[in-house]
Design an enzyme around this catalytic site. Structure first.
Site, mmCIF file in Angstrom:
data_model
loop_
_atom_site.group_PDB
_atom_site.id
_atom_site.type_symbol
_atom_site.label_atom_id
_atom_site.label_comp_id
_atom_site.label_asym_id
_atom_site.label_seq_id
_atom_site.Cartn_x
_atom_site.Cartn_y
_atom_site.Cartn_z
ATOM 1 C CG LEU A 61 20.269 55.486 26.736
ATOM 2 C CD1 LEU A 61 21.309 56.205 25.870
ATOM 3 C CD2 LEU A 61 18.903 56.135 26.557
ATOM 4 C CG ASP A 62 15.658 50.301 24.906
ATOM 5 O OD1 ASP A 62 15.587 50.038 26.114
ATOM 6 O OD2 ASP A 62 14.715 50.761 24.230
ATOM 7 C CE1 TYR A 63 23.847 45.266 21.738
ATOM 8 C CE2 TYR A 63 22.189 44.717 20.088
ATOM 9 C CZ TYR A 63 23.494 44.674 20.533
ATOM 10 O OH TYR A 63 24.444 44.051 19.783
ATOM 11 C CB THR B 83 18.322 53.632 22.604
ATOM 12 O OG1 THR B 83 17.041 53.012 22.502
ATOM 13 C CG2 THR B 83 18.141 55.132 22.744
ATOM 14 N NE ARG C 245 13.786 51.153 21.589
ATOM 15 C CZ ARG C 245 14.470 51.288 20.469
ATOM 16 N NH1 ARG C 245 13.917 51.024 19.312
ATOM 17 N NH2 ARG C 245 15.728 51.691 20.500
#
Ligand code: URA
Length: 244
Positions: free
Chosen positions: A105-107, A109, A195
């Site tokens: 997961l992104d930073y 998210t 995104r």
């Protein structure tokens, strides 16, 4: 070296059988078998599932551990960070087993992230061939139009190819603030995919959370908390990945 591959002498030493140096001696003396075959090469790499015998004694396999974690935002999905930021494994420092995130997961998210020491399970969950559905809730800038929803449901062309059909449910549109709250379910896991899917229509995401991963959800957990998955959950999700 792939995370799940390990040098034979290291695996023997980690099992507590003997020191790494003594393990090397035993290997060259032909006293070590891998899956029933004598292996006297020091460079040999083994998988967690390989059965190792030393002087006729089978080494214990490391217990498999599967964790469901509620990743907070502002945490890196990795085991280390060169900028010193918090990483997901910082939450599991007390474990004596090394675990790794399953996918990422992104930073920015938050939400459901699995961690495990089972490399085969990770491959199964992250390989594009196996389609585990993941549900996200996103807060978007702007008003998501009906045609945009339709396009996402059909598949849109991003720079790395056509997206597979998504399930999109608009939960709330705030006309005054000009924002949309939307749930989106996808079976793919490309980099920053959700995104990019909304940015394609000019909607930036101010908040993104993964709320489901296959049959799993965040029930009972607060951000920063995790729990061990039940054997039934592991079995079910494995089955889903293997059988679509
Ligand atoms: N899609 C994204 O854009 N970011 C995530 O962290 C997960 C899915």
């Amino acid at each position: 070296m792939s995370k799940e591959l390990e040098r034979l002498q290291k695996r023997i030493a980690n099992s507590g059988y003997t020191s790494r140096r003594k393990a090397e001696t035993l290997i060259v003396e032909g006293k070590v078998k891998v899956n029933g075959t004598v292996t006297d090469e020091l460079g040999t790499k083994v998988k967690p599932s390989d059965v190792i015998e030393v002087e006729g004694i089978k080494l214990e396999q490391e217990d498999k551990l599967y964790i469901l974690f509620y990743k907070p935002s502002q945490v890196i999905t990795s085991v280390s960070d060169d900028k010193g930021r918090t990483v997901v494994t910082d939450y599991f420092k007390e474990l004596d087993t090394r675990i790794y995130p399953v996918g990422r997961l992104d930073y920015d998210t938050s939400g459901l992230l699995l961690l495990t020491n089972d490399g085969e399970f990770t491959n199964l969950m992250t390989h594009p061939r196996y389609k585990i559905q993941k549900k996200y809730v996103a807060k978007l800038k702007g008003y998501l139009m009906r045609e945009e929803v339709k396009a996402l449901e059909k598949g849109i062309m991003l720079e790395d190819g056509l997206t597979q059909p998504a399930i999109v449910k608009v939960k709330n549109q705030d006309k005054e603030k000009n924002t949309t709250l939307v749930e989106i379910t996808i079976a793919e896991g490309r980099n920053r995919q959700v995104r990019r899917m909304f940015e394609h229509f000019g909607h930036t995401i101010s908040k993104l959370q993964r709320i489901e991963f296959g049959p799993l959800n965040l029930k009972g957990l607060n951000a920063g908390e995790g729990r061990v998955m039940t054997p039934h959950e592991v079995k079910t999700i494995r089955h889903m990945a293997e059988n679509g």
